[in-house]
Scaffold this active site. Structure first.
Site, mmCIF file in Angstrom:
data_model
loop_
_atom_site.group_PDB
_atom_site.id
_atom_site.type_symbol
_atom_site.label_atom_id
_atom_site.label_comp_id
_atom_site.label_asym_id
_atom_site.label_seq_id
_atom_site.Cartn_x
_atom_site.Cartn_y
_atom_site.Cartn_z
ATOM 1 N N ASN A 39 0.843 -1.198 0.000
ATOM 2 C CA ASN A 39 0.000 0.000 0.000
ATOM 3 C C ASN A 39 0.877 1.247 0.000
ATOM 4 O O ASN A 39 1.941 1.288 0.632
ATOM 5 C CB ASN A 39 -0.983 0.003 1.177
ATOM 6 C CG ASN A 39 -0.359 -0.206 2.535
ATOM 7 O OD1 ASN A 39 0.634 -0.911 2.670
ATOM 8 N ND2 ASN A 39 -0.939 0.405 3.549
ATOM 9 N N GLU A 41 0.302 5.278 0.576
ATOM 10 C CA GLU A 41 -0.655 6.295 1.016
ATOM 11 C C GLU A 41 -0.259 7.679 0.515
ATOM 12 O O GLU A 41 0.810 7.877 -0.063
ATOM 13 C CB GLU A 41 -0.735 6.265 2.546
ATOM 14 C CG GLU A 41 -1.227 4.901 3.045
ATOM 15 C CD GLU A 41 -1.450 4.832 4.544
ATOM 16 O OE1 GLU A 41 -0.956 5.714 5.284
ATOM 17 O OE2 GLU A 41 -2.135 3.875 4.964
ATOM 18 N N CYS A 50 -4.042 0.546 -2.675
ATOM 19 C CA CYS A 50 -3.874 -0.665 -1.868
ATOM 20 C C CYS A 50 -2.795 -1.569 -2.448
ATOM 21 O O CYS A 50 -2.466 -1.520 -3.644
ATOM 22 C CB CYS A 50 -5.176 -1.446 -1.822
ATOM 23 S SG CYS A 50 -6.522 -0.639 -0.957
ATOM 24 N N GLU A 52 -2.975 -4.780 -3.047
ATOM 25 C CA GLU A 52 -3.451 -5.723 -4.072
ATOM 26 C C GLU A 52 -3.440 -5.079 -5.455
ATOM 27 O O GLU A 52 -3.038 -5.689 -6.443
ATOM 28 C CB GLU A 52 -4.885 -6.185 -3.785
ATOM 29 C CG GLU A 52 -5.081 -6.845 -2.439
ATOM 30 C CD GLU A 52 -5.506 -5.859 -1.368
ATOM 31 O OE1 GLU A 52 -4.816 -4.841 -1.173
ATOM 32 O OE2 GLU A 52 -6.525 -6.108 -0.722
ATOM 33 N N CYS A 92 -10.552 -3.325 -4.404
ATOM 34 C CA CYS A 92 -9.584 -4.347 -4.826
ATOM 35 C C CYS A 92 -10.289 -5.622 -5.273
ATOM 36 O O CYS A 92 -9.828 -6.290 -6.194
ATOM 37 C CB CYS A 92 -8.598 -4.631 -3.704
ATOM 38 S SG CYS A 92 -7.419 -3.280 -3.475
HETATM 39 N N1 THU Z 1 -5.285 -1.419 2.428
HETATM 40 C C1 THU Z 1 -4.745 -2.243 1.467
HETATM 41 O O1 THU Z 1 -3.594 -2.069 1.061
HETATM 42 N N2 THU Z 1 -5.516 -3.237 0.975
HETATM 43 C C2 THU Z 1 -6.808 -3.475 1.361
HETATM 44 O O2 THU Z 1 -7.477 -4.303 0.772
HETATM 45 C C3 THU Z 1 -7.366 -2.752 2.499
HETATM 46 C C4 THU Z 1 -6.637 -1.557 2.912
HETATM 47 C C5 THU Z 1 -4.467 -0.321 2.951
HETATM 48 C C6 THU Z 1 -4.936 1.039 2.502
HETATM 49 C C7 THU Z 1 -4.408 1.929 3.610
HETATM 50 O O3 THU Z 1 -3.085 2.311 3.286
HETATM 51 C C8 THU Z 1 -4.355 1.021 4.830
HETATM 52 O O4 THU Z 1 -4.511 -0.316 4.348
HETATM 53 C C9 THU Z 1 -5.447 1.307 5.843
HETATM 54 O O5 THU Z 1 -6.692 1.322 5.266
#
Ligand code: THU
Length: 126
Positions: A39, A41, A50, A52, A92
């Site tokens: 992920n 941000e 995300c 995935e 995702c």
């Molecule tokens: N996140 C993912 O990378 N994949 C997901 O399917 C759920 C959420 C990340 C996004 C964000 O950076 C952190 O988790 C908190 O939501």
């Protein structure tokens, strides 16, 4: 596939998550190769991507069009946290469905082996 699970966990270490402190790693198997993602941000929160989707888009950018398996690791989920804190988000799930068969295996660390259809029954397709 243990190598895919290991790649997902390793990718979580690369997460850029200064806002949530929630490291996520994912890995997909596509045409015999493993593509990993984490992920990433952003200060404008909605721009966050995300793990995935980063893994899948990396595979697609390398030329793949179908994925054979996906592993996901939410390594910061507490041991006693509900399974929901380890699962793929809705966006995702739709992206996974774009590139995967309904019966493709999705390994969710700490939850177990699922399929795309488990995650997103009756997925939208064009
Ligand atoms: N996140 C993912 O990378 N994949 C997901 O399917 C759920 C959420 C990340 C996004 C964000 O950076 C952190 O988790 C908190 O939501």
């Amino acid at each position: 596939m243990q190598a895919l699970r290991d790649a997902a966990r390793a990718a979580a270490a690369q997460a850029y998550c200064p806002y949530s402190q929630f490291h996520v790693g994912a890995a997909v198997l596509a045409e015999g190769k493993i593509y990993a993602g984490c992920n990433v941000e952003n200060a404008s929160y909605g721009l966050t991507i995300c793990a995935e989707r980063n893994a899948i888009f990396s595979a697609v950018a390398a030329g793949a069009r179908r994925i054979q398996a996906l592993a996901l690791a939410c390594v910061d989920a507490a041991a006693d946290a509900p399974a929901a804190s380890r699962m793929p988000c809705g966006a995702c799930r739709q992206v996974i469905a774009e590139f995967a068969a309904a019966d493709m295996p999705v390994y969710v660390d700490g939850v177990g082996d699922l399929t795309v259809a488990d995650l997103l029954p009756n997925a939208f397709r064009l």
